[in-house]
Design a protein around this motif. Structure first.
Motif, PDB file in Angstrom:
ATOM      1  N   GLU A   1       0.717  -1.200  -0.096  1.00  0.00           N
ATOM      2  CA  GLU A   1      -0.119   0.012  -0.009  1.00  0.00           C
ATOM      3  C   GLU A   1       0.759   1.068   0.005  1.00  0.00           C
ATOM      4  OE1 GLU A   1      -4.113  -1.886   2.140  1.00  0.00           O
ATOM      5  OE2 GLU A   1      -2.573  -0.682   3.366  1.00  0.00           O
ATOM      6  N   ARG A   2       2.051   1.246   0.975  1.00  0.00           N
ATOM      7  CA  ARG A   2       2.824   2.411   0.883  1.00  0.00           C
ATOM      8  C   ARG A   2       3.377   2.498  -0.571  1.00  0.00           C
ATOM      9  NH1 ARG A   2       4.579   0.420   5.747  1.00  0.00           N
ATOM     10  NH2 ARG A   2       6.371  -0.416   5.111  1.00  0.00           N
ATOM     11  N   THR A   3       4.050   1.640  -1.082  1.00  0.00           N
ATOM     12  CA  THR A   3       4.413   1.639  -2.417  1.00  0.00           C
ATOM     13  C   THR A   3       3.775   2.073  -3.386  1.00  0.00           C
ATOM     14  OG1 THR A   3       5.881  -0.431  -1.813  1.00  0.00           O
ATOM     15  CG2 THR A   3       5.829   0.178  -4.160  1.00  0.00           C
ATOM     16  N   VAL A   4       2.441   1.656  -3.365  1.00  0.00           N
ATOM     17  CA  VAL A   4       1.604   1.984  -4.496  1.00  0.00           C
ATOM     18  C   VAL A   4       1.002   3.494  -4.248  1.00  0.00           C
ATOM     19  CG1 VAL A   4      -0.786   1.654  -5.372  1.00  0.00           C
ATOM     20  CG2 VAL A   4       0.602  -0.304  -4.876  1.00  0.00           C
ATOM     21  N   ASP A   5       0.629   3.923  -2.969  1.00  0.00           N
ATOM     22  CA  ASP A   5       0.458   5.191  -2.974  1.00  0.00           C
ATOM     23  C   ASP A   5       1.509   6.321  -3.157  1.00  0.00           C
ATOM     24  OD1 ASP A   5      -2.093   4.645  -1.911  1.00  0.00           O
ATOM     25  OD2 ASP A   5      -1.491   4.502   0.141  1.00  0.00           O
ATOM     26  N   GLY A   6       2.881   5.917  -2.792  1.00  0.00           N
ATOM     27  CA  GLY A   6       3.838   6.652  -3.300  1.00  0.00           C
ATOM     28  C   GLY A   6       4.121   6.990  -4.635  1.00  0.00           C
ATOM     29  N   LEU A   7       3.733   5.815  -5.367  1.00  0.00           N
ATOM     30  CA  LEU A   7       4.160   6.012  -6.853  1.00  0.00           C
ATOM     31  C   LEU A   7       2.922   6.510  -7.483  1.00  0.00           C
ATOM     32  CD1 LEU A   7       4.927   2.033  -7.253  1.00  0.00           C
ATOM     33  CD2 LEU A   7       6.366   4.236  -8.091  1.00  0.00           C
ATOM     34  N   LEU A   8       1.723   6.629  -6.866  1.00  0.00           N
ATOM     35  CA  LEU A   8       0.595   7.435  -7.288  1.00  0.00           C
ATOM     36  C   LEU A   8       0.617   8.817  -7.096  1.00  0.00           C
ATOM     37  CD1 LEU A   8      -2.417   4.995  -6.512  1.00  0.00           C
ATOM     38  CD2 LEU A   8      -1.268   5.293  -8.665  1.00  0.00           C
ATOM     39  N   ASP A   9       1.242   9.181  -5.921  1.00  0.00           N
ATOM     40  CA  ASP A   9       1.705  10.501  -5.474  1.00  0.00           C
ATOM     41  C   ASP A   9       2.596  10.911  -6.589  1.00  0.00           C
ATOM     42  OD1 ASP A   9       0.101  10.564  -3.285  1.00  0.00           O
ATOM     43  OD2 ASP A   9       1.964  10.184  -2.060  1.00  0.00           O
ATOM     44  N   ARG A  10       3.354  10.250  -6.877  1.00  0.00           N
ATOM     45  CA  ARG A  10       4.514  10.780  -7.836  1.00  0.00           C
ATOM     46  C   ARG A  10       3.945  11.094  -9.143  1.00  0.00           C
ATOM     47  NH1 ARG A  10       9.685   7.412  -8.879  1.00  0.00           N
ATOM     48  NH2 ARG A  10       9.494   6.991  -6.840  1.00  0.00           N
ATOM     49  N   MET A  11       3.151  10.037  -9.656  1.00  0.00           N
ATOM     50  CA  MET A  11       2.044  10.297 -10.994  1.00  0.00           C
ATOM     51  C   MET A  11       1.577  11.676 -11.020  1.00  0.00           C
ATOM     52  SD  MET A  11       0.631   6.591 -12.140  1.00  0.00           S
ATOM     53  CE  MET A  11      -0.418   7.281 -13.165  1.00  0.00           C
ATOM     54  N   ALA A  12       0.759  11.710  -9.869  1.00  0.00           N
ATOM     55  CA  ALA A  12       0.101  13.072  -9.698  1.00  0.00           C
ATOM     56  C   ALA A  12       1.008  14.297  -9.620  1.00  0.00           C
ATOM     57  CB  ALA A  12      -0.756  13.053  -8.240  1.00  0.00           C
ATOM     58  N   GLU A  13       1.927  14.433  -9.219  1.00  0.00           N
ATOM     59  CA  GLU A  13       2.944  15.337  -9.073  1.00  0.00           C
ATOM     60  C   GLU A  13       3.484  15.700 -10.464  1.00  0.00           C
ATOM     61  OE1 GLU A  13       4.845  14.261  -4.817  1.00  0.00           O
ATOM     62  OE2 GLU A  13       6.101  14.538  -6.512  1.00  0.00           O
ATOM     63  N   GLN A  14       3.930  14.331 -10.930  1.00  0.00           N
ATOM     64  CA  GLN A  14       4.547  14.910 -12.487  1.00  0.00           C
ATOM     65  C   GLN A  14       3.539  15.071 -13.668  1.00  0.00           C
ATOM     66  OE1 GLN A  14       6.942  11.338 -13.029  1.00  0.00           O
ATOM     67  NE2 GLN A  14       8.553  12.170 -11.654  1.00  0.00           N
ATOM     68  N   GLY A  15       1.998  14.642 -13.168  1.00  0.00           N
ATOM     69  CA  GLY A  15       1.136  15.336 -14.184  1.00  0.00           C
ATOM     70  C   GLY A  15       0.535  14.486 -15.309  1.00  0.00           C
ATOM     71  N   SER A  16      -0.263  14.489 -15.867  1.00  0.00           N
ATOM     72  CA  SER A  16      -0.986  13.531 -17.039  1.00  0.00           C
ATOM     73  C   SER A  16      -0.269  14.367 -18.267  1.00  0.00           C
ATOM     74  CB  SER A  16      -2.275  13.842 -16.885  1.00  0.00           C
ATOM     75  OG  SER A  16      -2.830  13.114 -18.235  1.00  0.00           O
ATOM     76  N   PRO A  17       0.041  13.404 -19.089  1.00  0.00           N
ATOM     77  CA  PRO A  17      -0.248  11.930 -19.098  1.00  0.00           C
ATOM     78  C   PRO A  17       1.183  11.189 -18.553  1.00  0.00           C
ATOM     79  CG  PRO A  17       0.547  12.675 -21.182  1.00  0.00           C
ATOM     80  CD  PRO A  17       0.477  13.912 -20.493  1.00  0.00           C
TER      81      PRO A  17
END
Ligand code: HEM
Length: 419
Positions: free
Chosen positions: A138-154
């Protein structure tokens, strides 16, 4: 003596002639896909008309192909079939002589030899153990999703999420520093691609084993709270396991534990995005996630070639007799689409019971890491769509790169998404 030498040379020449002849034969298996989400159409036809089919493999060898769920499970659970690839009749999938990278691992052992390793490792990979791993996942996934959000779409979901989740997890289990992941990710890719030269395969295996041998030595000096250290303390110290076996075991777990789950994450996310109704159902009831993962595993069976075995004695399967020494391929993709077991099998339905699927194999070699893989898939897919409710693919399916060649694991090599 001269006679013996002559006889050996004659035998060798005969073997070579046979190999040349064999390599000239047109293979009838595996077949190409025509739809990226479905097995090759011939497999369903074989299943209906010739469930124990005679096929020619790319190596030129003859083999029996099993496509029915019932036959696949029975064969994989039958000690009269061996997983030992050193056996001359063992089905070889490559036209060229490729070094057998799995040789010497317990994946290619039978009976008591195999059981010894499963007993040693089984307690590390129980449902309870996987549950204990959930917070790390869970920690790993949340951290990676945070990074995706920070770096922005796509973003490319394969590199941003699908690979890092299982790589971080299996590194955590074994005590391999995550910074070193390129070493095993790259070498695994070379070894399983089906396109590498024999020299490249040998070099990749030597490199990764060299790295792991160094790591094992470091853990002998300074043990940690990880599987490698526990193997050293509990198995090597007591004489149960040879010290030299530890890097090989660690390699098998790293190799089996990351690419498989990564492929399923990428393919699973894509299939859900392609089925808006199923995704909506999952989002409105997150409790469906465990069933959704089983259905994804059934519908998208990434082990697309098959599980290979060789008969140790004559065995009757259906109305055919497989003779001792003949090779058999259990086609998991086809078995998971058997209408006798799964009604309307091509339909992707996360509310159906996919119980009994064989995506993790069956019998004594059934996937050791399946409980861990389930946790990784459940957490990753649930949190991904929770975090990015509008997640969608940037390109149409026709433009998404799949691993199209029929060797190795199926999956997407890139999955650009936006939100
Ligand atoms: C979605 C992910 C996965 C899939 C679809 C998958 C599939 C499979 C299959 C089909 C087999 C049977 C091979 C055979 O019968 O010859 C297998 C064996 C194995 N898997 Fe997995 N696997 C996955 C994840 C993992 C993970 C996360 C680990 C981590 C430890 C792992 C470790 C192993 C090992 C060690 C074996 C060999 C078992 C034996 O020979 O006794 N797998 N896997």
């Amino acid at each position: 003596m001269a006679d013996e030498t002559q006889a050996a040379a004659h035998q060798e020449a005969h073997r070579e002639a046979q190999a040349v002849q064999a390599a000239d034969r047109e293979p009838t298996f595996p077949r190409e896909r025509t739809c990226p989400f479905a097995p090759p159409a011939e497999y369903a036809r074989w299943q209906a008309e010739q469930p124990v089919a005679e096929v020619v493999l790319p190596s030129g060898q003859d083999a029996w192909l099993l496509t029915r769920h019932q036959d696949v499970r029975a064969m994989l659970d039958d000690p009269r079939f061996s997983a030992d690839s050193a056996h001359p009749g063992f089905p070889r999938m490559y036209r060229q002589a490729v070094p057998q990278v799995l040789k010497g691992t317990f994946l290619r052992m039978d009976g008591a030899d195999h059981l010894r390793y499963r007993r040693m490792l089984g307690k590390e990979f129980t449902a309870k153990g996987a549950k204990e791993m959930r917070p790390l996942v869970e920690r790993t996934v949340d951290g990676l999703l945070d990074r995706m959000a920070e770096q922005g779409s796509p973003a490319d979901l394969v590199t941003a999420l699908a690979y890092p989740v299982p790589s971080t997890t299996i590194c955590g289990v074994l005590g391999v520093p995550y910074e070193d992941r390129a070493r095993f990710e790259d070498s695994t890719r070379v070894m399983i691609s089906g396109r590498s030269t024999p020299e490249e395969v040998v070099r990749a295996k030597e490199e990764i084993l060299g790295y792991l041998t160094g790591l094992v030595a470091a853990k002998e000096r300074e043990p940690g709270d990880d599987l490698i250290s526990r193997l050293l303390e509990e198995q090597v110290a007591t004489g149960e396991l040879d010290r030299d076996e530890v890097p090989v075991l660690a390699w098998l777990l790293l190799a089996a534990g990351h690419d498989t789950t990564a492929s399923m994450i990428g393919l699973g996310a894509l299939l859900l995005m392609e089925h808006a109704d199923q995704l909506a159902a999952l989002r409105s009831d997150p409790g469906l996630v465990a069933g959704a993962v089983e259905e994804l595993l059934r519908h998208q069976t990434i082990m697309q070639i098959g599980m290979n075995r060789v008969a140790l004695e004559d065995v009757r399967i259906g109305d055919r007799t497989v003779r001792a020494g003949e090779g058999v391929v259990a086609q998991l993709m086809a078995a998971n689409r058997d209408p006798e077991v799964f009604a309307d099998p091509d339909r992707f339905d996360i509310t159906r019971s996919a119980r009994g699927h064989v995506a993790f194999g069956y019998g004594p070699h059934q996937c050791l890491g399946q409980m861990l893989a389930r946790v990784e898939l459940q957490v990753t897919l649930a949190r991904l769509f929770e975090r990015f409710p509008k997640l969608r693919t940037v390109r149409p399916v026709a433009e998404i790169p799949f691993r199209h060649h029929m060797f190795g694991l199926y999956g997407v090599t890139e999955l650009m998404v936006e939100w």
